[in-house]
Design a protein around this motif. Structure first.
Motif, PDB file in Angstrom:
ATOM      1  N   PRO A  27     -43.040  -0.822 -11.036  1.00 25.44           N
ATOM      2  CA  PRO A  27     -43.016  -1.882 -12.056  1.00 25.44           C
ATOM      3  C   PRO A  27     -42.051  -3.007 -11.708  1.00 25.44           C
ATOM      4  CG  PRO A  27     -43.017   0.280 -13.100  1.00 25.44           C
ATOM      5  CD  PRO A  27     -42.846   0.523 -11.633  1.00 25.44           C
ATOM      6  N   ALA A  28     -41.041  -2.716 -10.875  1.00 24.44           N
ATOM      7  CA  ALA A  28     -40.060  -3.749 -10.507  1.00 24.44           C
ATOM      8  C   ALA A  28     -40.484  -4.561  -9.290  1.00 24.44           C
ATOM      9  CB  ALA A  28     -38.703  -3.095 -10.240  1.00 24.44           C
ATOM     10  N   GLY A  29     -41.577  -4.165  -8.639  1.00 28.38           N
ATOM     11  CA  GLY A  29     -42.032  -4.909  -7.476  1.00 28.38           C
ATOM     12  C   GLY A  29     -42.488  -3.994  -6.357  1.00 28.38           C
ATOM     13  N   VAL A  30     -42.806  -4.589  -5.233  1.00 29.13           N
ATOM     14  CA  VAL A  30     -43.320  -3.872  -4.062  1.00 29.13           C
ATOM     15  C   VAL A  30     -42.330  -4.048  -2.916  1.00 29.13           C
ATOM     16  CG1 VAL A  30     -45.231  -3.663  -2.433  1.00 29.13           C
ATOM     17  CG2 VAL A  30     -45.686  -4.348  -4.809  1.00 29.13           C
ATOM     18  N   TRP A  31     -42.039  -2.949  -2.220  1.00 33.17           N
ATOM     19  CA  TRP A  31     -41.206  -3.091  -1.039  1.00 33.17           C
ATOM     20  C   TRP A  31     -41.563  -2.023  -0.015  1.00 33.17           C
ATOM     21  CZ3 TRP A  31     -38.994  -1.221  -5.603  1.00 33.17           C
ATOM     22  CH2 TRP A  31     -38.413   0.044  -5.549  1.00 33.17           C
ATOM     23  N   SER A  32     -41.350  -2.386   1.233  1.00 32.60           N
ATOM     24  CA  SER A  32     -41.575  -1.466   2.338  1.00 32.60           C
ATOM     25  C   SER A  32     -40.300  -0.663   2.566  1.00 32.60           C
ATOM     26  CB  SER A  32     -41.947  -2.239   3.604  1.00 32.60           C
ATOM     27  OG  SER A  32     -42.040  -1.362   4.712  1.00 32.60           O
ATOM     28  N   THR A  33     -40.478   0.647   2.763  1.00 35.10           N
ATOM     29  CA  THR A  33     -39.317   1.494   3.041  1.00 35.10           C
ATOM     30  C   THR A  33     -39.241   1.893   4.514  1.00 35.10           C
ATOM     31  OG1 THR A  33     -40.491   3.563   2.589  1.00 35.10           O
ATOM     32  CG2 THR A  33     -39.479   2.439   0.715  1.00 35.10           C
ATOM     33  N   ALA A  34     -40.307   1.654   5.261  1.00 33.10           N
ATOM     34  CA  ALA A  34     -40.309   2.040   6.672  1.00 33.10           C
ATOM     35  C   ALA A  34     -41.242   1.125   7.442  1.00 33.10           C
ATOM     36  CB  ALA A  34     -40.749   3.499   6.836  1.00 33.10           C
ATOM     37  N   ASP A  35     -40.736   0.509   8.491  1.00 35.14           N
ATOM     38  CA  ASP A  35     -41.534  -0.346   9.364  1.00 35.14           C
ATOM     39  C   ASP A  35     -41.710   0.363  10.706  1.00 35.14           C
ATOM     40  OD1 ASP A  35     -41.641  -2.300   7.435  1.00 35.14           O
ATOM     41  OD2 ASP A  35     -39.988  -3.473   8.266  1.00 35.14           O
ATOM     42  N   TYR A  36     -42.755   1.167  10.810  1.00 30.18           N
ATOM     43  CA  TYR A  36     -42.981   1.910  12.044  1.00 30.18           C
ATOM     44  C   TYR A  36     -43.269   0.984  13.220  1.00 30.18           C
ATOM     45  CZ  TYR A  36     -43.570   5.768   8.762  1.00 30.18           C
ATOM     46  OH  TYR A  36     -43.376   6.682   7.749  1.00 30.18           O
ATOM     47  N   HIS A  37     -43.869  -0.180  12.944  1.00 30.23           N
ATOM     48  CA  HIS A  37     -44.272  -1.081  14.027  1.00 30.23           C
ATOM     49  C   HIS A  37     -43.082  -1.637  14.797  1.00 30.23           C
ATOM     50  CE1 HIS A  37     -43.169  -4.813  11.855  1.00 30.23           C
ATOM     51  NE2 HIS A  37     -43.512  -4.128  10.774  1.00 30.23           N
ATOM     52  N   ARG A  38     -41.867  -1.483  14.260  1.00 22.47           N
ATOM     53  CA  ARG A  38     -40.680  -1.980  14.951  1.00 22.47           C
ATOM     54  C   ARG A  38     -40.001  -0.903  15.792  1.00 22.47           C
ATOM     55  NH1 ARG A  38     -36.557  -3.862  11.397  1.00 22.47           N
ATOM     56  NH2 ARG A  38     -35.766  -5.024  13.176  1.00 22.47           N
ATOM     57  N   LEU A  39     -40.538   0.308  15.806  1.00 24.61           N
ATOM     58  CA  LEU A  39     -39.945   1.370  16.611  1.00 24.61           C
ATOM     59  C   LEU A  39     -40.157   1.090  18.099  1.00 24.61           C
ATOM     60  CD1 LEU A  39     -41.131   4.493  14.575  1.00 24.61           C
ATOM     61  CD2 LEU A  39     -38.788   3.630  14.741  1.00 24.61           C
ATOM     62  N   PRO A  40     -39.153   1.349  18.929  1.00 22.63           N
ATOM     63  CA  PRO A  40     -39.260   1.074  20.368  1.00 22.63           C
ATOM     64  C   PRO A  40     -40.027   2.182  21.097  1.00 22.63           C
ATOM     65  CG  PRO A  40     -37.087   1.932  19.874  1.00 22.63           C
ATOM     66  CD  PRO A  40     -37.795   1.795  18.547  1.00 22.63           C
ATOM     67  N   THR A  41     -41.298   2.295  20.818  1.00 22.49           N
ATOM     68  CA  THR A  41     -42.153   3.315  21.429  1.00 22.49           C
ATOM     69  C   THR A  41     -43.569   2.781  21.489  1.00 22.49           C
ATOM     70  OG1 THR A  41     -43.127   5.527  21.109  1.00 22.49           O
ATOM     71  CG2 THR A  41     -42.382   4.363  19.136  1.00 22.49           C
ATOM     72  N   PRO A  42     -44.361   3.184  22.477  1.00 17.83           N
ATOM     73  CA  PRO A  42     -45.772   2.784  22.479  1.00 17.83           C
ATOM     74  C   PRO A  42     -46.531   3.319  21.270  1.00 17.83           C
ATOM     75  CG  PRO A  42     -45.122   3.698  24.615  1.00 17.83           C
ATOM     76  CD  PRO A  42     -44.002   3.979  23.671  1.00 17.83           C
ATOM     77  N   PHE A  43     -45.980   4.357  20.636  1.00 16.22           N
ATOM     78  CA  PHE A  43     -46.634   4.976  19.482  1.00 16.22           C
ATOM     79  C   PHE A  43     -45.878   4.581  18.210  1.00 16.22           C
ATOM     80  CE2 PHE A  43     -46.962   7.707  23.246  1.00 16.22           C
ATOM     81  CZ  PHE A  43     -48.335   7.612  23.465  1.00 16.22           C
ATOM     82  N   ASN A  44     -45.876   3.284  17.934  1.00 15.31           N
ATOM     83  CA  ASN A  44     -45.106   2.754  16.806  1.00 15.31           C
ATOM     84  C   ASN A  44     -45.953   2.715  15.541  1.00 15.31           C
ATOM     85  OD1 ASN A  44     -46.799   0.770  17.742  1.00 15.31           O
ATOM     86  ND2 ASN A  44     -45.293  -0.891  17.626  1.00 15.31           N
TER      87      ASN A  44
END
Length: 405
Positions: free
Chosen positions: A81-98
């Protein structure tokens, strides 16, 4: 130890299959017993985390696995109800499997079975239900009974899930830690107009929350209910669920009418529990057989596979040279217990927060201040890393890896 007997693994889930593959590829004869006739279970965990994909890559299996249809989830979001937020950005992990690869578990297990079948020391028996343990006079487990057949083993490993038969037969109970929620799972089809950033999302409302997991052609939707309230919820019918989707997940509202009957749902009874003992002479428990992980965070498969890696690290060489001891089995728990306790403690906190919210008739959302914390990119990356690898992730021992030909 009977060096002529194989290791017997009861349970053909991710942990059992990965461990069977690792042992057989290193030269240890292994028989995996799966009680069902196939691997097809609806709404088993589908999440393959970066840790798992990196492990498979080290084994030379990741490229072939990822040729199978899968959905790449690159973020985890809360809708409150207070809004939307991301808690984890996997795409920023330093791995080919991000990303987290969402793949039906049946495809993952069929893939592992096909790969393991090429190994001369690996045997998979489907429809083989363990009904008893074979024991020596001193209580050492020496094999299993499958109905009327006795199968000797130098080591029995129970990887047969939360309702583990092996754990029950061994007299090693798991103690509940405090689950308060159950989940109703169902599927709704994809649409070309669905939000392109929808990956792994939680939508919080009053009394309930909904988890939405991406797939190639559909969405898995999990609707939370109070533990033990299934009969009451079923009596009310699917309309309250459709109404929740219409209010809190509006982009799915145009398909909510497709949920017409509870026969389209699967009840997942959430459990968080842990056995105090993980081994006896001749026997070891891993995965949900010894510590049940709730669906929160989608890391049940991750924990089971990490158990398998830790187990392979500890027992492969002693098995090969005939020196396996109870101390080797006990070391598996020592290696894994801190990580398991951390994960389960976090899940218990989430369950208690949900129970308090239901009692107050308020949204079971996380504390509002987290919204501001997760506005910091570095914190989202740290959260992604924690979920992608778990605490104290074991790395496959290099000396063991060198034996895998």
């Amino acid at each position: 130890m009977n060096p002529a007997a194989p290791v017997v693994i009861a349970g053909g889930g991710p942990g059992g299959m990965i461990l069977g593959y690792l042992l057989a590829r290193a030269g240890v004869p292994v028989t995996v017993l799966e009680s069902r006739g196939d691997f097809d279970r609806d709404f088993r965990g589908d999440s393959l985390h970066p840790y798992t994909l990196e492990l498979l890559d080290r084994l030379g299996l990741a490229a072939a696995l990822l040729e199978l249809d899968h959905f790449k989830a690159r973020a985890f979001r809360f809708h409150t109800p207070a809004g939307v937020w991301s808690t984890a950005d996997y795409h920023r992990l330093p791995t080919p499997f991000n990303y987290v690869a969402l793949m039906p578990q049946v495809r993952f297990l069929d893939f592992l079975a096909a790969q393991a079948a090429t190994l001369p020391g690996f045997t998979l028996r489907m429809g083989a239900k363990v009904t008893g343990l074979l024991e020596a006079a001193d209580g050492t487990v020496t094999g299993v009974r499958c109905r009327d057949e006795e199968i000797p083993a130098c080591l029995v490993i129970g990887a047969d899930g939360r309702f583990s038969t092996v754990r029950r037969l061994a007299g090693m109970p798991a103690l509940p830690l405090g689950a308060t929620t159950d989940i109703l799972w169902f599927r709704l089809p994809r649409s070309p107009l669905d939000p392109p950033d929808a990956d792994l999302d939680l939508y919080f409302g009053r009394d309930s929350y909904v988890g939405v997991l991406g797939g190639i052609s559909d969405w898995q939707v999990g609707y939370s209910i109070e533990k033990g309230a299934y009969a009451e919820v079923r009596e009310r019918g699917p309309e309250p669920i459709r109404a929740f989707l219409g209010e809190h997940v509006p982009w799915l509202a145009d398909r909510a009418h497709l949920l017409t009957d509870f026969s389209q749902t699967t009840l997942l009874s959430v459990d968080i529990s842990r056995a105090e003992r993980w081994h006896r002479p001749g026997l070891l428990l891993i995965g949900d057989a010894t510590h049940v992980i709730s669906p929160v965070g989608g890391n049940g498969i991750l924990m089971a596979i990490q158990d398998a890696v830790a187990t392979a690290n500890r027992i492969t060489l002693p098995l090969l040279d005939g020196t396996l001891s109870t101390e080797d089995l006990g070391a598996v728990r020592q290696d894994r217990i801190d990580a398991i306790e951390q994960v389960q403690a976090q899940q218990v906190r989430v369950e208690r927060r949900a129970a308090r919210a239901r009692a107050r008739g308020k949204a079971a959302a996380p504390p509002g201040f987290l919204r501001w914390l997760f506005a910091i990119p570095a914190l989202r990356l740290r959260s992604a890393r924690a979920n992608a690898y778990g605490p104290a992730a074991p790395r496959l021992d290099a000396s063991l890896l060198n034996r895998l030909s």
